[in-house]
Scaffold this motif. Structure first.
Motif, mmCIF file in Angstrom:
data_model
loop_
_atom_site.group_PDB
_atom_site.id
_atom_site.type_symbol
_atom_site.label_atom_id
_atom_site.label_comp_id
_atom_site.label_asym_id
_atom_site.label_seq_id
_atom_site.Cartn_x
_atom_site.Cartn_y
_atom_site.Cartn_z
ATOM 1 N N MET A 157 0.817 -1.209 0.000
ATOM 2 C CA MET A 157 0.000 0.000 0.000
ATOM 3 C C MET A 157 0.854 1.263 0.000
ATOM 4 S SD MET A 157 -2.806 1.264 2.852
ATOM 5 C CE MET A 157 -4.009 0.018 2.402
ATOM 6 N N MET A 158 1.928 1.287 0.802
ATOM 7 C CA MET A 158 2.619 2.544 1.054
ATOM 8 C C MET A 158 3.858 2.762 0.185
ATOM 9 S SD MET A 158 0.601 3.935 3.048
ATOM 10 C CE MET A 158 1.596 5.406 2.951
ATOM 11 N N LEU A 159 4.681 1.750 -0.047
ATOM 12 C CA LEU A 159 5.924 1.986 -0.785
ATOM 13 C C LEU A 159 5.679 2.491 -2.207
ATOM 14 C CD1 LEU A 159 8.191 -0.918 0.500
ATOM 15 C CD2 LEU A 159 8.641 1.526 0.696
ATOM 16 N N PRO A 160 4.767 1.880 -2.987
ATOM 17 C CA PRO A 160 4.499 2.460 -4.320
ATOM 18 C C PRO A 160 3.915 3.862 -4.233
ATOM 19 C CG PRO A 160 3.734 0.192 -4.213
ATOM 20 C CD PRO A 160 4.072 0.589 -2.820
ATOM 21 N N ALA A 161 3.084 4.117 -3.223
ATOM 22 C CA ALA A 161 2.494 5.453 -3.069
ATOM 23 C C ALA A 161 3.561 6.492 -2.744
ATOM 24 C CB ALA A 161 1.429 5.426 -1.978
ATOM 25 N N ILE A 162 4.507 6.134 -1.881
ATOM 26 C CA ILE A 162 5.580 7.063 -1.538
ATOM 27 C C ILE A 162 6.482 7.307 -2.746
ATOM 28 C CG2 ILE A 162 7.593 7.408 -0.042
ATOM 29 C CD1 ILE A 162 6.135 5.654 2.040
ATOM 30 N N ALA A 163 6.750 6.248 -3.499
ATOM 31 C CA ALA A 163 7.590 6.401 -4.691
ATOM 32 C C ALA A 163 6.896 7.202 -5.786
ATOM 33 C CB ALA A 163 7.974 5.019 -5.228
ATOM 34 N N ALA A 164 5.576 7.151 -5.844
ATOM 35 C CA ALA A 164 4.835 7.786 -6.937
ATOM 36 C C ALA A 164 4.984 9.299 -6.944
ATOM 37 C CB ALA A 164 3.361 7.404 -6.844
ATOM 38 N N ARG A 165 5.237 9.908 -5.788
ATOM 39 C CA ARG A 165 5.377 11.365 -5.741
ATOM 40 C C ARG A 165 6.585 11.847 -6.540
ATOM 41 N NH1 ARG A 165 9.381 13.317 -2.437
ATOM 42 N NH2 ARG A 165 8.417 15.397 -2.586
ATOM 43 N N HIS A 166 7.519 10.940 -6.854
ATOM 44 C CA HIS A 166 8.689 11.306 -7.649
ATOM 45 C C HIS A 166 8.443 11.159 -9.153
ATOM 46 C CE1 HIS A 166 11.266 11.774 -4.157
ATOM 47 N NE2 HIS A 166 10.850 10.618 -3.695
ATOM 48 N N ALA A 196 13.653 3.204 -4.040
ATOM 49 C CA ALA A 196 15.021 3.726 -4.060
ATOM 50 C C ALA A 196 15.371 4.291 -5.432
ATOM 51 C CB ALA A 196 16.005 2.621 -3.664
ATOM 52 N N VAL A 197 14.989 3.587 -6.497
ATOM 53 C CA VAL A 197 15.227 4.090 -7.855
ATOM 54 C C VAL A 197 14.464 5.394 -8.076
ATOM 55 C CG1 VAL A 197 14.863 3.602 -10.306
ATOM 56 C CG2 VAL A 197 15.740 1.818 -8.796
ATOM 57 N N SER A 198 13.241 5.468 -7.555
ATOM 58 C CA SER A 198 12.431 6.674 -7.718
ATOM 59 C C SER A 198 13.061 7.863 -7.012
ATOM 60 C CB SER A 198 11.014 6.432 -7.180
ATOM 61 O OG SER A 198 10.393 5.356 -7.841
ATOM 62 N N VAL A 199 13.557 7.636 -5.796
ATOM 63 C CA VAL A 199 14.218 8.709 -5.061
ATOM 64 C C VAL A 199 15.449 9.205 -5.817
ATOM 65 C CG1 VAL A 199 15.490 9.264 -2.948
ATOM 66 C CG2 VAL A 199 13.362 7.961 -2.820
ATOM 67 N N LEU A 200 16.162 8.286 -6.445
ATOM 68 C CA LEU A 200 17.389 8.651 -7.154
ATOM 69 C C LEU A 200 17.106 9.289 -8.508
ATOM 70 C CD1 LEU A 200 20.505 8.536 -7.346
ATOM 71 C CD2 LEU A 200 20.241 6.265 -8.403
ATOM 72 N N ALA A 201 16.220 8.651 -9.309
ATOM 73 C CA ALA A 201 16.077 9.048 -10.709
ATOM 74 C C ALA A 201 14.719 9.627 -11.061
ATOM 75 C CB ALA A 201 16.355 7.835 -11.612
ATOM 76 N N GLY A 202 13.801 9.744 -10.112
ATOM 77 C CA GLY A 202 12.477 10.281 -10.420
ATOM 78 C C GLY A 202 12.547 11.714 -10.911
ATOM 79 N N PRO A 203 11.738 12.068 -11.909
ATOM 80 C CA PRO A 203 11.787 13.429 -12.465
ATOM 81 C C PRO A 203 11.239 14.504 -11.530
ATOM 82 C CG PRO A 203 10.015 12.171 -13.481
ATOM 83 C CD PRO A 203 10.778 11.211 -12.638
ATOM 84 N N VAL A 204 10.437 14.119 -10.535
ATOM 85 C CA VAL A 204 9.863 15.085 -9.600
ATOM 86 C C VAL A 204 10.623 14.983 -8.270
ATOM 87 C CG1 VAL A 204 7.794 15.859 -8.392
ATOM 88 C CG2 VAL A 204 7.606 14.859 -10.692
ATOM 89 N N ASP A 205 11.508 15.927 -8.038
ATOM 90 C CA ASP A 205 12.274 16.003 -6.785
ATOM 91 C C ASP A 205 13.155 14.791 -6.541
ATOM 92 O OD1 ASP A 205 11.265 18.499 -6.176
ATOM 93 O OD2 ASP A 205 9.542 17.687 -5.084
ATOM 94 N N GLY A 206 13.517 14.067 -7.605
ATOM 95 C CA GLY A 206 14.514 13.026 -7.449
ATOM 96 C C GLY A 206 15.893 13.641 -7.233
ATOM 97 N N LEU A 207 16.805 12.865 -6.648
ATOM 98 C CA LEU A 207 18.126 13.416 -6.345
ATOM 99 C C LEU A 207 18.859 13.874 -7.593
ATOM 100 C CD1 LEU A 207 19.309 10.884 -3.596
ATOM 101 C CD2 LEU A 207 18.407 13.182 -3.292
ATOM 102 N N LEU A 208 18.820 13.083 -8.656
ATOM 103 C CA LEU A 208 19.502 13.468 -9.888
ATOM 104 C C LEU A 208 18.840 14.681 -10.528
ATOM 105 C CD1 LEU A 208 20.272 9.980 -11.495
ATOM 106 C CD2 LEU A 208 21.821 11.503 -10.243
ATOM 107 N N ALA A 209 17.508 14.714 -10.520
ATOM 108 C CA ALA A 209 16.799 15.856 -11.098
ATOM 109 C C ALA A 209 17.124 17.143 -10.353
ATOM 110 C CB ALA A 209 15.295 15.594 -11.089
ATOM 111 N N ARG A 210 17.192 17.075 -9.038
ATOM 112 C CA ARG A 210 17.523 18.263 -8.248
ATOM 113 C C ARG A 210 18.971 18.687 -8.486
ATOM 114 N NH1 ARG A 210 13.927 19.226 -3.895
ATOM 115 N NH2 ARG A 210 15.623 20.119 -2.662
ATOM 116 N N LEU A 211 19.875 17.718 -8.633
ATOM 117 C CA LEU A 211 21.276 18.031 -8.892
ATOM 118 C C LEU A 211 21.438 18.728 -10.237
ATOM 119 C CD1 LEU A 211 24.271 17.810 -8.123
ATOM 120 C CD2 LEU A 211 24.289 15.531 -9.185
#
Length: 289
Positions: free
Chosen positions: A210-219, A266-281
């Protein structure tokens, strides 16, 4: 590739039932997770899942892996924890979240003690806590499919009030959107979705889908509808890959699916286009240039 990805589902009926059940949950539970994230209530589902464990454990001791009785026992225990926390906080003047944490920890300890003292083996405890594809029988499959169907039907009517309640509860109250009533309906949907998942995923892992895909989706999306679609897609991938991992690596179903979902996050946090680490960098470098 056929033996690795397709053969397990074509050869074994229990894997097909687990796949269908997890796919049904994947189209309903992550959407509820999106609203929990938007309401800053991400831990609520986990609390309710742990609070339901004594009821699930008692039903298991009485009837084994009987989906209706396990679901009913968990529902009663989960509601007692949720309602009890609110009543105690009002009676004592304490914070509801602190009372809820105390009750669910007590419920978790009581549930594990009941399973251990009831003469069940280690395998039984593992199946209850972490899930087992063997536990997804026909009644459990019908329960998961029924809960997903009801959830989607209710969300079709509740979508606008829930979105409005997330972003502007004061305006929702002023326009007579009945936010309080819809919130209670939403909480009930969360409870039944968590409980319908425990036979495949276990009481401790049911919240993961329920929660992990939802948390990842914001990215991956900014609009609520886009987040819901992304969450469902990632939950489907996690379900299929997790079941295959469970089969080939001989690990419990729940942890396998949660690990895959965690990898997607983890991939979403790193490479997600919305506030992902790479996008912010890249954005900072572009602005600096």
């Amino acid at each position: 590739m056929h033996d690795l990805l397709i053969a397990p589902f074509t050869e074994f009926g229990f894997l097909r039932r687990a796949l269908i059940g997890c796919l049904a949950l994947s189209v309903s539970a992550p959407v509820l997770g999106v609203f929990l994230v938007l309401r800053r209530m991400s831990l609520t589902a986990d609390v309710l899942a742990h609070g339901a464990l004594p009821g699930v454990a008692l039903a298991f001791l009485l009837a084994g892996f009987s989906a209706p009785l396990l679901w009913a026992g968990g529902l009663v225990a989960g509601l007692l924890v949720a309602v009890g926390a609110g009543a105690l906080s009002r009676a004592t003047g304490g914070r509801e979240d602190a009372t809820l944490a105390a009750l669910y920890l007590l419920a978790l300890g009581l549930g594990v003690a009941l399973i251990s003292m009831g003469g069940g083996g280690g395998a039984d405890v593992t199946h209850i806590l972490f899930g087992s594809v063997l536990g997804v029988d026909d009644p459990a499959l019908l329960l998961m499919a029924g809960v997903a169907t009801v959830t989607l039907a209710v969300l079709a009517f509740a979508w606008r009030p829930l979105v409005l309640e997330c972003f502007d509860p004061a305006f929702a109250a002023a326009t007579g959107a009945h936010g309080g009533a819809w919130h209670m309906v939403f909480q009930a949907l969360v409870v039944v979705n968590v409980l319908s998942a425990f036979q495949a995923l276990g009481t401790l892992m049911a919240v993961g889908l329920m929660m992990l895909p939802a948390i990842a989706a914001r990215h991956w999306a900014r609009q609520v509808s886009g987040m819901a679609y992304a969450a469902v897609g990632m939950a489907v991938i996690a379900s299929v890959a997790g079941l295959l991992l469970s089969y080939h690596a001989d690990v419990p179903t729940g942890p396998a699916i949660v690990l895959i979902a965690g990898g997607i996050w983890a991939v979403s946090v790193l490479a997600g286009p919305v506030d992902g680490l790479l996008a912010r960098l890249f954005r900072r470098r572009h602005l600096a240039g």
